[in-house]
Design a protein around this motif. Structure first.
Motif, short mmCIF file in Angstrom:
data_model
loop_
_atom_site.label_atom_id
_atom_site.label_comp_id
_atom_site.label_asym_id
_atom_site.label_seq_id
_atom_site.Cartn_x
_atom_site.Cartn_y
_atom_site.Cartn_z
N SER A 51 28.57 21.19 28.25
CA SER A 51 29.78 22.01 28.30
C SER A 51 29.80 22.88 29.54
CB SER A 51 29.89 22.87 27.03
OG SER A 51 30.08 22.05 25.89
N PRO A 66 37.03 24.24 17.20
CA PRO A 66 36.30 25.46 17.60
C PRO A 66 35.75 25.39 19.02
CG PRO A 66 35.70 24.82 15.36
CD PRO A 66 36.50 23.69 15.93
N LEU A 67 35.24 24.22 19.43
CA LEU A 67 34.73 24.09 20.79
C LEU A 67 35.86 24.21 21.80
CD1 LEU A 67 32.52 23.53 22.85
CD2 LEU A 67 32.84 21.08 22.45
N ARG A 107 36.70 27.77 22.33
CA ARG A 107 35.67 28.46 23.10
C ARG A 107 35.77 28.09 24.59
NH1 ARG A 107 29.47 29.05 21.09
NH2 ARG A 107 28.67 30.28 22.82
N PHE A 117 30.83 22.31 14.23
CA PHE A 117 30.19 23.27 15.13
C PHE A 117 29.48 22.60 16.30
CE2 PHE A 117 27.36 26.91 16.17
CZ PHE A 117 28.32 27.90 16.21
N GLN A 138 28.67 23.83 20.18
CA GLN A 138 28.60 25.29 20.23
C GLN A 138 27.17 25.75 19.96
OE1 GLN A 138 32.23 27.42 18.65
NE2 GLN A 138 32.36 25.54 17.46
N GLU A 139 26.99 27.05 19.97
CA GLU A 139 25.67 27.63 19.74
C GLU A 139 25.83 29.02 19.14
OE1 GLU A 139 24.80 29.57 24.09
OE2 GLU A 139 24.52 27.41 23.87
N ARG A 166 21.54 24.15 17.55
CA ARG A 166 22.60 25.14 17.81
C ARG A 166 22.01 26.53 18.01
NH1 ARG A 166 25.53 22.22 19.89
NH2 ARG A 166 23.90 20.69 19.57
#
Length: 552
Positions: free
Chosen positions: A237, A262-263, A266, A497, A500-501, A530
């Motif tokens: 990413s 969600p990603l 972000r 998810f 993401q992290e 994550r």
């Protein structure tokens, strides 16, 4: 690779640590195995009967059994006088005997350990004196034990000498090693600073990935066609964002698309507004809305075919000039379908650049590999996200190969047992409360389910303990935005998810099925990677596949 405490060697250098000791630390880290933990620059105190004495030990090496080796390093030339070695200092400090120093340190640390833990079991301590710049002329005359001296004549043998004296040991089940480890952490005054962990993690990640991203996005190809295949935590990413920024600065209009909502949200927050960032389906929906073909989102939640029909509606439309792009970035490419890439290419001008990023290990829906003919390939097996303690847990429990590129310590992994699924909310409430006490905020913590957002015991509850859950309801508003519950502690599925992290991850519903072992391994690995500081697993007791976690 040995585990180093403190682990960020660059920060030690900035704090004024001596360069020769840092070079020794780097050597020990790279040459000793992960059976060893090396504490550097231990400042010990002895609090006893109202008195406090201070001293210093250069290195303390701990093995798996909880046995300890002290190393005293003395740089420069020493003198051999009066049957002993002596290191002379300026400014009136006089001479110090390194052998005497290390013996006094052993005595004081043992005394402190006894005072704290009692004398039911002795602290097993040995020692080495390391003299990288001095060649001892006559060991007998200096009254030294040759097996405990490493001088300039055999300095390269320091790691081997350590392993000869302090064997790797074995994992004891009585908690002795943990007791000794905690003692030296307290002696170090190693107190977790969660903000420092977060800041160091972000700096380290960007520092490690930045040069790679710069090189990859600076490759000269006409047109640009790059397929980046990287393990979890390899910085896909970040590479996507770097490419997006570079192309935008060159005046190109960029389309950045991924699979998870969600990603996408972000990524959208972290790039400029010059281009367009969305999920594949979100992009299609926005295009259809602009063409007067807005889908009816009242049907999205209950119609499994709703999203499958969206691409067909797009291909039926003419694509106007103001919907054409000069560059395309696809993140989470392993979740895409061949048709989706073909549709996205309809929105590209001739000769447009394309960057494709993927991780086959995160292909949790078993989708066929998308073919991208004529692309240059790049493979990155290095995980820069997982800190050493979590990376070590991954290696000891998972069957997935990766290289660790993060030298920060993290706060390790914890394993918690449940018998019935309904017990998990109580366990998670306890874990989350403990994390908050340690300095994490609720925004730092994510609860991830291995069973999907709608198939978990957490899917239908509003809170765990006193903490309200923030989760996707499964419904959409009139604009196609996902509706979330009003809570502070995030609950998500691993599927949603991905990409993401979070500083702290609590993995729940860890109850893998043996008949889906390969898929379950991918799912677990994806969820565990994550975490950037702390990982906790809530595992089903009695599931034979979970024994590896309970024994790690």
């Amino acid at each position: 690779m040995a585990y180093i405490v403190p682990s960020d060697i660059s920060r030690l250098a900035l704090s004024g640590a001596h360069l020769p000791e840092l070079e020794t630390l780097r050597t020990l880290k790279s040459t000793l195995s992960d059976d060893y933990t090396v504490f550097h620059g231990v400042h010990w105190t002895r609090e006893y009967h109202g008195w406090t004495h201070f001293g210093e030990i250069d290195f303390v090496v701990l093995n798996r059994s909880g046995d300890v080796l002290f190393i005293e390093q003395k740089n420069g030339v020493l003198s051999e006088e009066g049957g002993r070695l002596a290191k002379h200092y300026d400014q009136g400090e006089g001479a110090k005997d390194p052998v005497g120093q290390v013996h006094r340190s052993i005595d004081k640390v043992r005394e402190k350990f006894y005072w704290r833990h009692g004398k039911t079991r002795s602290l097993d301590v040995d020692y080495l004196v390391y003299l990288p710049d001095h060649l001892v002329r006559d060991l007998n005359a200096a009254g030294l034990d040759a097996s405990r001296i490493v001088d300039a004549g055999d300095g390269d043998s320091l790691p081997a000498r350590i392993e000869a004296i302090l064997r790797p040991g074995h994992d004891a089940r009585d908690g002795w090693r943990e007791t000794v480890h905690e003692f030296f952490c307290q002696t170090f005054q190693v107190v977790p600073d969660i903000q420092a962990h977060r800041d160091s993690q972000e700096r380290t990640f960007v520092r490690q990935i930045g040069p790679v991203a710069s090189i990859l996005t600076s490759l000269e190809m006409t047109p640009f066609r790059l397929r980046f295949t990287g393990t979890s935590g390899s910085g896909k990413s970040l590479v996507a964002r770097h490419f997006y920024a570079r192309a935008s600065d060159e005046g190109k209009r960029v389309l950045l698309t991924c699979f998870n909502r969600p990603l996408a949200m972000r990524l959208r927050d972290r790039v400029s507004s010059k281009g367009y960032v969305d999920t594949f389906h979100g992009f299609c929906v926005e295009f259809l809305k602009r063409r007067g073909q807005a889908p009816d989102f009242d049907r999205a939640g209950g119609d499994p075919e709703f999203w499958r029909r969206i691409p067909d509606l797009v291909t039926a439309e003419r694509i106007p000039e103001d919907w054409l792009f000069d560059a395309l970035v696809v993140d989470e490419g392993q979740d895409f379908e061949q048709e989706w890439l073909e549709i996205l290419c309809l929105f590209l001008r001739d000769g447009a650049d394309i960057l494709w990023l993927e991780d086959p290990e995160q292909n949790l829906q078993d989708k066929p590999r998308v073919e991208t003919g004529g692309f240059v390939g790049f493979h990155c097996p290095v995980n820069y996200r997982s800190p050493e303690s979590i990376a070590r847990f991954l290696r000891n429990t998972m069957n997935i190969e990766f290289e660790s590129g993060n030298d920060l310590p993290g706060l390790g992994a914890g394993v918690h047992r449940f018998g019935e699924p309904g017990e998990q909310p109580r366990i998670v409430a306890r874990i989350a409360a403990d994390l908050v006490r340690r300095g994490f905020t609720l925004d730092d913590i994510v609860v991830l389910s291995c069973r999907g957002a709608r198939n978990s015991v957490f899917s239908d509850i509003a809170r765990v303990g006193a903490m309200r859950l923030r989760r996707f309801t499964g419904d959409y508003d009139a604009e196609g935005n996902q509706i979330l519950t009003d809570g502070k502690l995030t609950f998500e599925s691993i599927y949603r998810f991905k990409g993401q992290e979070a500083p702290a991850v609590i993995l729940v519903d860890v109850d893998p099925r043996e008949d889906r072992r390969g898929r379950e391994e991918q799912l677990l690995y994806c969820g565990m990677t994550r975490a950037t500081v702390r990982l906790d697993l809530v595992v089903r007791e009695g599931n034979p596949t979970n024994r590896r976690f309970l024994q790690a």
